[in-house]
Scaffold this motif. Structure first.
Motif, PDB file in Angstrom:
ATOM      1  N   TRP A   1      40.467  38.796  45.020  1.00  0.00           N
ATOM      2  CA  TRP A   1      41.523  38.912  46.037  1.00  0.00           C
ATOM      3  C   TRP A   1      42.893  38.987  45.378  1.00  0.00           C
ATOM      4  O   TRP A   1      43.717  39.845  45.711  1.00  0.00           O
ATOM      5  N   LEU A   2      43.156  38.065  44.432  1.00  0.00           N
ATOM      6  CA  LEU A   2      44.464  38.059  43.773  1.00  0.00           C
ATOM      7  C   LEU A   2      44.671  39.330  42.962  1.00  0.00           C
ATOM      8  O   LEU A   2      45.779  39.882  42.922  1.00  0.00           O
ATOM      9  N   PHE A   3      43.595  39.818  42.330  1.00  0.00           N
ATOM     10  CA  PHE A   3      43.713  41.026  41.508  1.00  0.00           C
ATOM     11  C   PHE A   3      44.027  42.240  42.359  1.00  0.00           C
ATOM     12  O   PHE A   3      44.741  43.150  41.934  1.00  0.00           O
ATOM     13  N   GLU A   4      43.474  42.271  43.577  1.00  0.00           N
ATOM     14  CA  GLU A   4      43.781  43.379  44.485  1.00  0.00           C
ATOM     15  C   GLU A   4      45.219  43.299  44.976  1.00  0.00           C
ATOM     16  O   GLU A   4      45.894  44.319  45.154  1.00  0.00           O
ATOM     17  N   VAL A   5      45.711  42.083  45.208  1.00  0.00           N
ATOM     18  CA  VAL A   5      47.080  41.891  45.685  1.00  0.00           C
ATOM     19  C   VAL A   5      48.090  42.220  44.593  1.00  0.00           C
ATOM     20  O   VAL A   5      49.113  42.878  44.836  1.00  0.00           O
ATOM     21  N   ASP A   6      47.812  41.744  43.366  1.00  0.00           N
ATOM     22  CA  ASP A   6      48.770  41.892  42.268  1.00  0.00           C
ATOM     23  C   ASP A   6      48.001  42.028  40.946  1.00  0.00           C
ATOM     24  O   ASP A   6      47.871  41.079  40.185  1.00  0.00           O
ATOM     25  N   PRO A   7      47.455  43.234  40.653  1.00  0.00           N
ATOM     26  CA  PRO A   7      46.581  43.396  39.486  1.00  0.00           C
ATOM     27  C   PRO A   7      47.265  43.100  38.156  1.00  0.00           C
ATOM     28  O   PRO A   7      46.605  42.682  37.201  1.00  0.00           O
ATOM     29  N   ASP A   8      48.562  43.285  38.069  1.00  0.00           N
ATOM     30  CA  ASP A   8      49.284  42.996  36.831  1.00  0.00           C
ATOM     31  C   ASP A   8      49.861  41.585  36.802  1.00  0.00           C
ATOM     32  O   ASP A   8      50.465  41.182  35.805  1.00  0.00           O
ATOM     33  N   LEU A   9      49.682  40.843  37.906  1.00  0.00           N
ATOM     34  CA  LEU A   9      50.267  39.508  38.030  1.00  0.00           C
ATOM     35  C   LEU A   9      51.757  39.535  37.675  1.00  0.00           C
ATOM     36  O   LEU A   9      52.266  38.688  36.946  1.00  0.00           O
ATOM     37  N   GLU A  10      52.425  40.526  38.218  1.00  0.00           N
ATOM     38  CA  GLU A  10      53.840  40.727  37.908  1.00  0.00           C
ATOM     39  C   GLU A  10      54.762  39.989  38.884  1.00  0.00           C
ATOM     40  O   GLU A  10      55.934  39.766  38.568  1.00  0.00           O
ATOM     41  N   ALA A  11      54.265  39.638  40.049  1.00  0.00           N
ATOM     42  CA  ALA A  11      55.105  38.960  41.032  1.00  0.00           C
ATOM     43  C   ALA A  11      55.605  37.635  40.458  1.00  0.00           C
ATOM     44  O   ALA A  11      54.872  36.950  39.730  1.00  0.00           O
TER      45      ALA A  11
ATOM     46  N   GLN B   1      40.319  42.356  31.534  1.00  0.00           N
ATOM     47  CA  GLN B   1      39.720  43.103  30.427  1.00  0.00           C
ATOM     48  C   GLN B   1      39.127  44.412  30.927  1.00  0.00           C
ATOM     49  O   GLN B   1      39.268  45.458  30.272  1.00  0.00           O
ATOM     50  N   ARG B   2      38.463  44.342  32.068  1.00  0.00           N
ATOM     51  CA  ARG B   2      37.862  45.557  32.618  1.00  0.00           C
ATOM     52  C   ARG B   2      38.944  46.592  32.957  1.00  0.00           C
ATOM     53  O   ARG B   2      38.804  47.770  32.646  1.00  0.00           O
ATOM     54  N   ARG B   3      40.022  46.130  33.558  1.00  0.00           N
ATOM     55  CA  ARG B   3      41.103  47.049  33.933  1.00  0.00           C
ATOM     56  C   ARG B   3      41.772  47.641  32.702  1.00  0.00           C
ATOM     57  O   ARG B   3      42.097  48.827  32.652  1.00  0.00           O
ATOM     58  N   GLN B   4      41.981  46.774  31.686  1.00  0.00           N
ATOM     59  CA  GLN B   4      42.621  47.262  30.456  1.00  0.00           C
ATOM     60  C   GLN B   4      41.759  48.314  29.770  1.00  0.00           C
ATOM     61  O   GLN B   4      42.235  49.338  29.293  1.00  0.00           O
ATOM     62  N   TRP B   5      40.435  48.085  29.734  1.00  0.00           N
ATOM     63  CA  TRP B   5      39.513  49.023  29.096  1.00  0.00           C
ATOM     64  C   TRP B   5      39.499  50.360  29.826  1.00  0.00           C
ATOM     65  O   TRP B   5      39.460  51.421  29.219  1.00  0.00           O
ATOM     66  N   GLN B   6      39.594  50.297  31.154  1.00  0.00           N
ATOM     67  CA  GLN B   6      39.513  51.523  31.934  1.00  0.00           C
ATOM     68  C   GLN B   6      40.875  52.151  32.199  1.00  0.00           C
ATOM     69  O   GLN B   6      40.968  53.150  32.903  1.00  0.00           O
TER      70      GLN B   6
ATOM     71  N   ALA C   1      37.512  22.232  37.806  1.00  0.00           N
ATOM     72  CA  ALA C   1      36.422  23.171  37.548  1.00  0.00           C
ATOM     73  C   ALA C   1      36.740  24.531  38.163  1.00  0.00           C
ATOM     74  O   ALA C   1      36.500  25.582  37.557  1.00  0.00           O
ATOM     75  N   PHE C   2      37.294  24.520  39.373  1.00  0.00           N
ATOM     76  CA  PHE C   2      37.677  25.775  40.031  1.00  0.00           C
ATOM     77  C   PHE C   2      38.701  26.521  39.173  1.00  0.00           C
ATOM     78  O   PHE C   2      38.611  27.744  39.008  1.00  0.00           O
ATOM     79  N   ASP C   3      39.681  25.798  38.621  1.00  0.00           N
ATOM     80  CA  ASP C   3      40.692  26.426  37.780  1.00  0.00           C
ATOM     81  C   ASP C   3      40.047  27.177  36.620  1.00  0.00           C
ATOM     82  O   ASP C   3      40.399  28.323  36.314  1.00  0.00           O
ATOM     83  N   GLU C   4      39.096  26.533  35.930  1.00  0.00           N
ATOM     84  CA  GLU C   4      38.459  27.170  34.773  1.00  0.00           C
ATOM     85  C   GLU C   4      37.710  28.435  35.176  1.00  0.00           C
ATOM     86  O   GLU C   4      37.840  29.477  34.526  1.00  0.00           O
ATOM     87  N   LEU C   5      36.942  28.359  36.254  1.00  0.00           N
ATOM     88  CA  LEU C   5      36.178  29.524  36.680  1.00  0.00           C
ATOM     89  C   LEU C   5      37.090  30.638  37.205  1.00  0.00           C
ATOM     90  O   LEU C   5      36.822  31.825  36.991  1.00  0.00           O
ATOM     91  N   PHE C   6      38.172  30.252  37.858  1.00  0.00           N
ATOM     92  CA  PHE C   6      39.148  31.221  38.377  1.00  0.00           C
ATOM     93  C   PHE C   6      39.828  31.959  37.220  1.00  0.00           C
ATOM     94  O   PHE C   6      39.951  33.193  37.228  1.00  0.00           O
ATOM     95  N   LEU C   7      40.257  31.218  36.198  1.00  0.00           N
ATOM     96  CA  LEU C   7      40.889  31.839  35.033  1.00  0.00           C
ATOM     97  C   LEU C   7      39.887  32.704  34.269  1.00  0.00           C
ATOM     98  O   LEU C   7      40.240  33.768  33.731  1.00  0.00           O
ATOM     99  N   LEU C   8      38.643  32.269  34.222  1.00  0.00           N
ATOM    100  CA  LEU C   8      37.593  33.043  33.577  1.00  0.00           C
ATOM    101  C   LEU C   8      37.439  34.396  34.246  1.00  0.00           C
ATOM    102  O   LEU C   8      37.410  35.447  33.585  1.00  0.00           O
ATOM    103  N   GLN C   9      37.374  34.391  35.568  1.00  0.00           N
ATOM    104  CA  GLN C   9      37.180  35.639  36.298  1.00  0.00           C
ATOM    105  C   GLN C   9      38.414  36.540  36.231  1.00  0.00           C
ATOM    106  O   GLN C   9      38.278  37.765  36.108  1.00  0.00           O
ATOM    107  N   LEU C  10      39.604  35.953  36.305  1.00  0.00           N
ATOM    108  CA  LEU C  10      40.817  36.772  36.179  1.00  0.00           C
ATOM    109  C   LEU C  10      40.868  37.474  34.830  1.00  0.00           C
ATOM    110  O   LEU C  10      41.246  38.643  34.723  1.00  0.00           O
ATOM    111  N   GLY C  11      40.503  36.741  33.767  1.00  0.00           N
ATOM    112  CA  GLY C  11      40.506  37.343  32.434  1.00  0.00           C
ATOM    113  C   GLY C  11      39.516  38.487  32.327  1.00  0.00           C
ATOM    114  O   GLY C  11      39.806  39.529  31.731  1.00  0.00           O
ATOM    115  N   MET C  12      38.333  38.320  32.905  1.00  0.00           N
ATOM    116  CA  MET C  12      37.331  39.383  32.855  1.00  0.00           C
ATOM    117  C   MET C  12      37.779  40.612  33.631  1.00  0.00           C
ATOM    118  O   MET C  12      37.616  41.746  33.177  1.00  0.00           O
ATOM    119  N   LEU C  13      38.342  40.373  34.812  1.00  0.00           N
ATOM    120  CA  LEU C  13      38.844  41.504  35.599  1.00  0.00           C
ATOM    121  C   LEU C  13      39.970  42.216  34.855  1.00  0.00           C
ATOM    122  O   LEU C  13      40.086  43.446  34.892  1.00  0.00           O
TER     123      LEU C  13
END
Length: 826
Positions: A795-805, A364-369, A350-362
């Motif tokens: 937290w993860l988005f602040e550390v690596d917003p592009d998830l490039e690591a 989308q917000r970054r891509q839009w802005q 359940a944590f995985d689903e909610l975590f992926l949900l929030q990463l996707g939303m963050l």
């Protein structure tokens, strides 16, 4: 004690003497067979006897359905001959005791295991789980590569959503039968949530006064018997035949002083279930794929592949949140070793689903802005002029939200704001203020509505609000003439049109804006993700070399979302809430009435129409259904027109009509050419008809609380006092709570919280309406876990917003898969 075969001989002889009238035993031969078959199995002396018992039992079960006396006579004579041959054969066998039971032949009644009985071995994770290396490519293999799964089974698995081995591992059990919690029937207590095993004694179907089918089975386990009831499932009479051994799971309820199960989960008993483990998964099934076979397939897949699933979760997060490793969580969720470990496994998934949900939303917000917006810093004087010209004062909530929007639009980061407000809270006025700001800065504004008639209504209302501000506004819908469309396209392109109101026609390729500064989307849940993005993406390039500038985006919704969930459901949006109603707006009087009071409701409707008003009558279905007993719009419209309101004009609206037909029906009602509109739930979001003052909702118990509130919001839009009458054809505990809550409150946000508490998120929060992926393991009711997942995603988005690591490559891939590649987080 008379032996079973001897007893049958006597019954058959008596049946023949009585002329084959099926009266040799009380209840008939079929009833006798139910009790005889178990006793006969116990007396079977060899495998031939076992087969004979099954043949005879099958024949006895069908005896009562034979129509002619001749057929019954032949059947009795054939059975007597079989019994005679059996007697001669057994006489030549060595004298032994009754044939012992084997695993292949379970006993007729199965009581719960006693405390002294040896426990079945618990399933445990194979040693390979700790040794196998991740194999993401192997998980992409088709399900047909699993042992025991051929092309036919593979096709059936695909209907459940499993094309690959990896997909199959994520087909989770829909429930579990915990055989460690088995109770004998004679020890059941009211309120117990238990599993029992027993043999069906009899199954009967009957119809109620309102033509509802009720199937009832009497089940015994040797200690006592209990009744199980299922509603509107007449086909169960063919499945729940007497003598069948079944597993039932559900709550023990009370009816007339007896213990009963209402609508329990059930499946045929398999001896293998008792041998393989205490907690048994029960999977979703499809035609041609039974529960035992599905368990075998899943066991093969989980044993061989769960250990090879890569765990993309960063180790820091996993340790901080004390989460199981993903391979172990997948194994345990399918074949848990204990209730505690099962809980841990479900929490991880359940944590995985909610975590992926929030990463996707963050993302989308970054891509839009990521693309800049045009700062709209001018226009305070024009905005104040607009507000002072209004024939009413803005509420405190409207003033607060207008200021939030004003601040957003002054920045070079595109606004991405959701405006939530209950029906009648004044969202359109706030949107008009945003349009005034855009035009005052030399930019254009566009508003997209889901229907032509709603777009026309916005156009007329905004025209009145903005008439003194020298703003050129036009309307663009699919009904526009070719000449009008050409003129509007040109005006949008050269900038002479300041504000455009329209439907999907606004997102056609040939619509080009000169300088789109603000995009407003009304009733945002009525549009798909791509449709909303298409209007938002009507950005411009100043000289063909500069990057496109995104317009500021304001999406509006009159569908209340519980405050506890809004931030997580719309994590890519800033949220403004109009939580204050304009003064003078009367609350809608709501009453829950019995079906027997329907005539009084009709009389009340007639009284309102005689005063010059109009009415809605809402039905739960389009046409009558054999499976659901509910008022159907088509038949109800005909009945009301012919028998109840023959002197009035009634309209009919339902979802199977074409769009043009719906628009025409709604337009007639809007213009007052129709007195009563009979409709299905398509009226939930529609045009405002100020003259409509009464709504009657048939089958109100079949709708959710939030949906009922939306229906109710179609009346009370004018100066006249309005009413909503709820007619419930049946009421259980939850339905009663919903109807009472609606009677007592007009606060849509409070009602949405209550609806979520009573019914859960349901499909409302699925991708179809809100734009988010479906959640299979997580519950949006688990606010604590949801907030935790959001914090970790931030937290993860602040550390690596592009998830490039490199260590985040796997999680990036999972986000894209989870969002169906819709979330470009780069």
């Amino acid at each position: 004690m008379v032996k079973a075969f001897t007893q049958l001989e006597r019954v058959l002889k008596l049946e023949a003497e009585q002329g084959y009238q099926n009266k040799a035993v009380v209840g008939g031969i079929r009833q006798f067979a139910t009790f005889w078959v178990g006793k006969a199995r116990d007396e079977a002396v060899d495998e031939l006897d076992v087969d004979l018992v099954e043949q005879i039992a099958s024949t006895l079960q069908e005896y009562g359905r034979l129509q002619s006396t001749g057929d019954r006579a032949n059947t009795v004579q054939e059975l007597q001959q079989k019994l005679q041959r059996r007697k001669e054969r057994v006489a030549h066998l060595p004298q032994t005791g009754p044939r012992p039971q084997t695993a292949a032949q379970p006993p007729p009644t199965q009581a719960a295991p006693s405390a002294e009985a040896p426990e079945a071995p618990l399933p445990s994770a194979p040693s390979a789980l700790k040794e196998a290396a991740p194999d993401p490519e192997g998980l992409k293999r088709p399900t047909s590569t699993i042992k025991g799964v051929g092309s036919t089974l593979s096709q059936r698995l695909s209907t459940l959503g499993a094309e690959t081995i990896g997909d199959l591992l994520y087909i989770f059990p829909r429930r579990y039968d915990d055989y460690s919690l088995l109770k004998p029937i004679n020890r059941l207590q009211y309120g117990d949530q238990v599993t029992i095993i027993g043999t069906i004694w009899e199954t009967r179907a009957r119809r109620t006064h309102n033509n509802q089918t009720i199937v009832q089975s009497i089940i015994s386990d040797g200690t006592d018997k209990v009744q199980a009831t299922w509603f509107n499932q007449p086909w169960l009479t063919d499945k729940l035949t007497a003598g069948t051994q079944i597993v039932i799971s559900g709550a023990v309820e009370q009816y007339l002083g007896r213990k009963v199960f209402n609508s329990p989960e059930w499946e045929p008993l398999s001896e293998e279930l008792l041998r393989t483990g205490r907690i048994v998964p029960v999977y979703p099934l499809t035609k041609g794929l039974g529960s035992n076979k599905m368990r075998q397939i899943m066991k093969e897949a989980v044993d061989n592949w769960a250990a090879r699933v890569p765990d993309p979760m960063p180790e820091t997060i996993r340790e901080r949140q004390d989460l199981l490793a993903l391979p172990e969580a997948i194994f345990q969720v399918h074949f848990p070793t204990s209730r505690d470990v099962l809980h841990q496994a479900r929490r991880r998934l359940a944590f995985d689903e909610l975590f992926l949900l929030q990463l996707g939303m963050l993302g989308q917000r970054r891509q839009w802005q990521s693309d800049p917006a045009q700062p709209l810093t001018e226009g305070d004087d024009v905005l104040q002029r607009f507000i002072s010209n209004l024939p009413f004062q803005l509420t405190g909530a409207q003033q607060r939200v207008t200021e939030e929007i004003r601040n957003d639009m002054a920045r070079d980061i595109p606004m991405n704001r959701l405006l939530q407000g209950d029906v009648g809270s004044g969202k359109t006025v706030v949107a008009a203020a945003a349009m005034v700001i855009a035009v005052a800065n030399g930019a254009q504004a566009a508003m997209m509505a889901p229907t032509e008639i709603l777009a026309e209504q916005h156009y007329q209302g905004l025209n009145r609000m903005l008439s003194d501000l020298d703003i050129n506004m036009r309307l663009l819908t699919g009904s526009a003439t070719s000449a009008d469309r050409s003129e509007i396209y040109a005006g949008l392109s050269d900038g002479s049109i300041d504000v455009i109101i329209g439907t999907h026609a606004l997102i056609q390729d040939n619509v080009q804006f000169n300088n789109l500064g603000l995009a407003v989307i009304d009733e945002q849940h009525r549009f798909g993700v791509d449709q909303r993005a298409a209007l938002r993406d009507k950005g411009i390039s100043d000289d063909g070399q500069q990057p496109a500038r995104n317009p500021h985006l304001l999406v509006m919704s009159a569908t209340p979302i519980p405050r506890t969930l809004a931030l997580s459901l719309y994590g890519d949006l800033d949220i403004s809430i109009l939580d204050e109603m304009p003064p003078g707006r009367e609350e809608i009087t709501t009453r829950w009435i019995r079906p027997s009071e329907r005539e009084r409701a009709y009389a009340f409707v007639r009284g309102q129409i005689q005063k010059g008003r109009q009415a809605y009558i809402i039905c739960p279905l389009v046409e009558e259904s054999d499976k659901i007993e509910a008022k159907a719009a088509v038949e109800e419209h005909a009945r009301l027109q012919e028998e109840v309101f023959p002197d009035l004009k009634l309209g009919l609206l339902h979802g199977r009509m074409k769009g043009e037909e719906k628009e025409s029906i709604m337009r007639d009602f809007y213009r007052g050419e129709t007195d009563i509109l009979v409709s299905t739930s398509v009226i939930e979001v529609g045009v405002d008809v100020p003259n409509s003052t009464v709504m009657v909702i048939e089958g109100a118990n079949r709708f959710g609380l939030a949906q009922l509130h939306q229906f109710r919001g179609r009346v009370g839009r004018g100066e006249h006092r309005s009413y909503c009458l709820l007619i419930s054809d049946a009421v259980n505990g939850d339905a009663e709570e919903r109807l009472l809550a609606l009677e007592q409150s007009n606060d849509g946000f409070m009602l949405a919280e209550k609806d979520l508490e009573l019914r859960g998120p349901g499909e409302f929060f699925g991708r179809r309406q809100s734009g988010i992926p479906e959640l299979y393991m997580a519950s949006l009711l688990d606010v604590k876990l949801l907030e935790t997942a959001r914090e970790e995603a931030q937290w993860l988005f602040e550390v690596d917003p592009d998830l490039e690591a490199p260590e985040h490559a796997a999680i990036r891939q999972r986000v894209e898969q989870f969002w169906d590649n819709a979330a470009d987080i780069s």
